[in-house]
Scaffold this motif. Sequence first.
Motif, PDB file in Angstrom:
ATOM      1  N   UNK A 442     -12.056 -46.288 -13.239  1.00 49.68           N
ATOM      2  CA  UNK A 442     -13.239 -46.264 -14.096  1.00 49.68           C
ATOM      3  C   UNK A 442     -13.637 -44.834 -14.398  1.00 49.68           C
ATOM      4  N   UNK A 443     -13.507 -43.964 -13.402  1.00 46.91           N
ATOM      5  CA  UNK A 443     -13.862 -42.561 -13.594  1.00 46.91           C
ATOM      6  C   UNK A 443     -12.962 -41.904 -14.621  1.00 46.91           C
ATOM      7  N   UNK A 444     -11.687 -42.293 -14.669  1.00 54.76           N
ATOM      8  CA  UNK A 444     -10.762 -41.682 -15.624  1.00 54.76           C
ATOM      9  C   UNK A 444     -11.125 -42.040 -17.056  1.00 54.76           C
ATOM     10  N   UNK A 445     -11.710 -43.228 -17.304  1.00 57.73           N
ATOM     11  CA  UNK A 445     -12.008 -43.643 -18.672  1.00 57.73           C
ATOM     12  C   UNK A 445     -13.427 -43.290 -19.086  1.00 57.73           C
ATOM     13  N   UNK A 446     -14.231 -42.684 -18.232  1.00 53.39           N
ATOM     14  CA  UNK A 446     -15.597 -42.319 -18.566  1.00 53.39           C
ATOM     15  C   UNK A 446     -15.676 -40.829 -18.847  1.00 53.39           C
ATOM     16  N   UNK A 447     -16.297 -40.390 -19.952  1.00 54.55           N
ATOM     17  CA  UNK A 447     -16.391 -38.953 -20.246  1.00 54.55           C
ATOM     18  C   UNK A 447     -17.159 -38.230 -19.146  1.00 54.55           C
ATOM     19  N   UNK A 508      -6.832 -32.715 -11.807  1.00 53.06           N
ATOM     20  CA  UNK A 508      -6.291 -32.920 -13.156  1.00 53.06           C
ATOM     21  C   UNK A 508      -7.448 -32.943 -14.151  1.00 53.06           C
ATOM     22  N   UNK A 509      -7.305 -32.151 -15.218  1.00 54.70           N
ATOM     23  CA  UNK A 509      -8.290 -32.098 -16.288  1.00 54.70           C
ATOM     24  C   UNK A 509      -7.649 -32.658 -17.537  1.00 54.70           C
ATOM     25  N   UNK A 510      -8.027 -33.876 -17.916  1.00 55.47           N
ATOM     26  CA  UNK A 510      -7.407 -34.594 -19.022  1.00 55.47           C
ATOM     27  C   UNK A 510      -8.369 -34.690 -20.195  1.00 55.47           C
ATOM     28  N   UNK A 511      -7.778 -34.887 -21.366  1.00 55.24           N
ATOM     29  CA  UNK A 511      -8.564 -35.077 -22.582  1.00 55.24           C
ATOM     30  C   UNK A 511      -9.078 -36.510 -22.631  1.00 55.24           C
ATOM     31  N   UNK A 516      -9.775 -37.173 -29.301  1.00 53.81           N
ATOM     32  CA  UNK A 516      -9.633 -36.603 -27.982  1.00 53.81           C
ATOM     33  C   UNK A 516     -10.249 -35.205 -27.914  1.00 53.81           C
ATOM     34  N   UNK A 517     -11.022 -34.991 -26.806  1.00 53.68           N
ATOM     35  CA  UNK A 517     -11.634 -33.701 -26.521  1.00 53.68           C
ATOM     36  C   UNK A 517     -11.073 -33.199 -25.190  1.00 53.68           C
ATOM     37  N   UNK A 518     -10.739 -31.918 -25.087  1.00 55.79           N
ATOM     38  CA  UNK A 518     -10.162 -31.412 -23.833  1.00 55.79           C
ATOM     39  C   UNK A 518     -11.198 -31.386 -22.710  1.00 55.79           C
ATOM     40  N   UNK A 519     -10.699 -31.491 -21.486  1.00 59.05           N
ATOM     41  CA  UNK A 519     -11.495 -31.408 -20.256  1.00 59.05           C
ATOM     42  C   UNK A 519     -12.612 -32.456 -20.225  1.00 59.05           C
ATOM     43  N   UNK A 520     -12.320 -33.631 -20.742  1.00 62.19           N
ATOM     44  CA  UNK A 520     -13.314 -34.704 -20.731  1.00 62.19           C
ATOM     45  C   UNK A 520     -13.196 -35.590 -19.499  1.00 62.19           C
ATOM     46  N   UNK A 521     -12.046 -35.588 -18.840  1.00 64.31           N
ATOM     47  CA  UNK A 521     -11.808 -36.449 -17.679  1.00 64.31           C
ATOM     48  C   UNK A 521     -11.258 -35.585 -16.560  1.00 64.31           C
ATOM     49  N   UNK A 522     -11.876 -35.729 -15.356  1.00 68.46           N
ATOM     50  CA  UNK A 522     -11.386 -35.028 -14.167  1.00 68.46           C
ATOM     51  C   UNK A 522     -11.024 -36.072 -13.119  1.00 68.46           C
ATOM     52  N   UNK A 523      -9.899 -35.896 -12.456  1.00 65.16           N
ATOM     53  CA  UNK A 523      -9.450 -36.830 -11.440  1.00 65.16           C
ATOM     54  C   UNK A 523      -8.535 -36.121 -10.460  1.00 65.16           C
TER      55      UNK A 523
END
Length: 861
Positions: A442-447, A508-511, A516-523
């Motif tokens: 869930x955290x990966x899909x939430x901005x 990991x810092x994913x868009x 897509x926006x960079x650094x929107x997802x951290x995991x």
Amino acid sequence: MPTHTQMPSVIRLKPQQFIHVLDNNTGVTRLDVGPQTITLQDHERLVLEPHAMIVIPPRHYCTIANPVLCNEQGKPVCDASGQIKLSYGDTEIRFSQEPFPLYPGEELIEKIQRLQVVETNTALRLRALRDFIEIIDDNEIKHLAGDEWLFEGPNTYIPRVDVEVLETIKAIIIKPNESLCLSARQDCIDRLGNKRRAGEEWLVRKEGAYLPGVDEEVNNIIEAYVLTEKKALQLRALRTFVDVFGKKRKAGDEWLVTFDDVETHIPDVYEEVIEEVMITTLDDRQWCIVQDPIDDEGKPQLGKSEIRKGCLSFFLHPGESLDGGIQAVYVLGEQEALLLKAKETFADSSGDKAITRQPGDLWMIEGPCDYIPPVQVQVLERRRAIPLDKNEGIYVRDVKSGELKLVSGPKAYMLTPYEELWTKELPPLVEELLEQQSDFMVEMRRPIAQRKTAETEQKSKRDPTRAIVFHVPQNSAVQLHNYKDRTARVVFGPDLVMLEPDEAFTVLSLSGGKPKQPHAIRTLALFMGPDFMTDMFTVETSDHARLQLQLAYNWHFDVPDKNDIETVARMFQVPDFVGDTCKTIPSRVRGKVAGVKFDEFHRNSAKVIRESVFGTDEQGRVRNEFRFDSNNLVITNVDIKSVEPVDEETLKSLQKSVQIAIQITSDAQEAAARHDAERVEQEAKARLERQGIVDTRQAEVERKNLLELRAENAAIETTGQATAEARAVAEASRIKGETTVNLAKQDSEAARVRNQTDLEQLKATQVAELEHQKALTTLEIEKAERMATIRSEEFKNRMAAIGTETLKAIAQAGPALQADLLKGLGLQSVLITDGHSPVNLFDTAEGLLGNMAKASDNKRN
């Protein structure tokens, strides 16, 4: 048709009513008061409808805005045109008087109010709005605008337009053990006759009601501090003065007031209460260290310490303090120890033999035992053995060498004197991700903008000295970097990772988002798929049609051998595989769509996009996947969610044509509606005229029927009146008879009720008398029984008092005397009587014969 002329309006005014009438010719508004009847002319108009006069009861008043100007005789003043003159912008207060109307322009500002009664121990604070002269008891008092004074009770306040009431001041009741703190608003003389300067404060200690003056401001009520044997008061002098005990205190002096000095104390305005000092009591299991103790002369011994223990009670004087407060005797268990440090050189005799401790020495005392440290020893901490499970650990640091190590279970570990728990600090982002590890998908899909951050949320509840444990989810991978050995390892889930002291997570810092926006997802964990990602971007066809596409890509990581270190490390070589994918695929799609016209792309959009993403093989067929060799990411499918034009000019032209079409349709509908309305109106007029003719004919027929019915009604009325009179007489006779019968029945019933009532009353009286007689008889019987008992007891007591021998002697005294008397006379028996009392001769004879028989028997014998 006949025409009707409009009649003038007629207004009938009742007593104590008034109206305002405007003359349109002159523009003057006049006042008319009832009772009267007024006929309005054509040039007159009613401005104010009939309204009741204002009635002010006794002890009431009202406020009138724009009051009328009056002359010396009290009559209203008019201008040249006859209009009443008003004092615009002014107000007038009117008191109890005859009912009066409002002249044109006057307004009643507020409702009629009662005059304010100022009670005892109450005052009104007044302020003058303008200069005026007030006459009180034939004395003129001049008030200037802004002056303030008090109107004290008991009295009734008569309001004025040039005075406003600021507030109601009530007397403050000063109770026992209380004082009132006042301050002067300006230079004045207080109620006690003392001169006060602006800002000066003083106390009123006299009990009772106190009404502050106009220049006196009540700060607060100061309550007395109640002192007990267990509570004292610490005070500080704000300036040099003499206190209530007659002692001179200098500014800054501090002292204690105890129960021995006074039972209650009210601090003066120049005394500051620092705190209430409670008595310090130590039991036999407590101890304390007093810093800077006071000697016998009351002087502080600065820099010295004194240990006090055992059963003891004392007050801490100003300057004294407890180092660490009251402490209990350290009771150490089997798995506990105290870490101690020497503050100065001393001989330690707590062990089996005396040891000289140097300043800074560290040692531990292990339990089980009781321990009270001396003044020279500082207790650093209380340590317990740390129990560790198989999946738990702690970080330990050697304070001498600085070496770090991870101690894991299962076991209980006790730190040595030169070991301490080491705190492993993590970046706030990693701390947040560790807290959310249970739901990392869930955290990966939430901005990231919508997630909790370390700055806005409370700090992590994680113990930083405990080993960091991370549960790697199913079908995911975590990379750990050891910055001391400069190596990295990858752990695949499901598994549990325990970080070494020198290891850290690879974040990991994913868009994310659309587009897509960079650094929107951290995991922390890299999900290996299969999953999908959605992106939005704009393309342009060869005929310059700009379209916005929304595509979804199905993807997964292809890792055939998880033991291959090189293959596994390749997954983390691309920091943002989502952003890299969403840049590569749109570029391929744009290049393909740029060579296709809009119509062709509209018909074959799916084929064009799949060919651009997956490419074609040697036979011209679309491939099934698109592989990224840099990190083994595989795209298996592309889903087209939407295709929308983005050209604003085209949209504007389309909107304009739609508006023109709507306008044409609206005009046509409006013309048709207008034609239908005219047709309907003509038909309605024709029907109305035809209906008028029919109604006229029907009215004549009805008038004929009405005349016939009137004739019949007259005949019926004559006949019915005679019949009704006869029936009325018969009905009256019948009702009179029934009334007579009902009265007789009611009289009989009333007599029966009276007799029954008398019988019940007589019965109740007899029952009451019987009960009363029974009660009297019972009382008499009880009285007789009690008297018999009393008499028997009295006789018994008398007999017991006289005695048996005495009774016997009394009984024998009479017969013995008689026998001796008869023996002296020579008589055997004698009977003496007065001749009036009867004598039983049978018993007498029996007695005589009995004696003779006894004598003969004696002779025989």
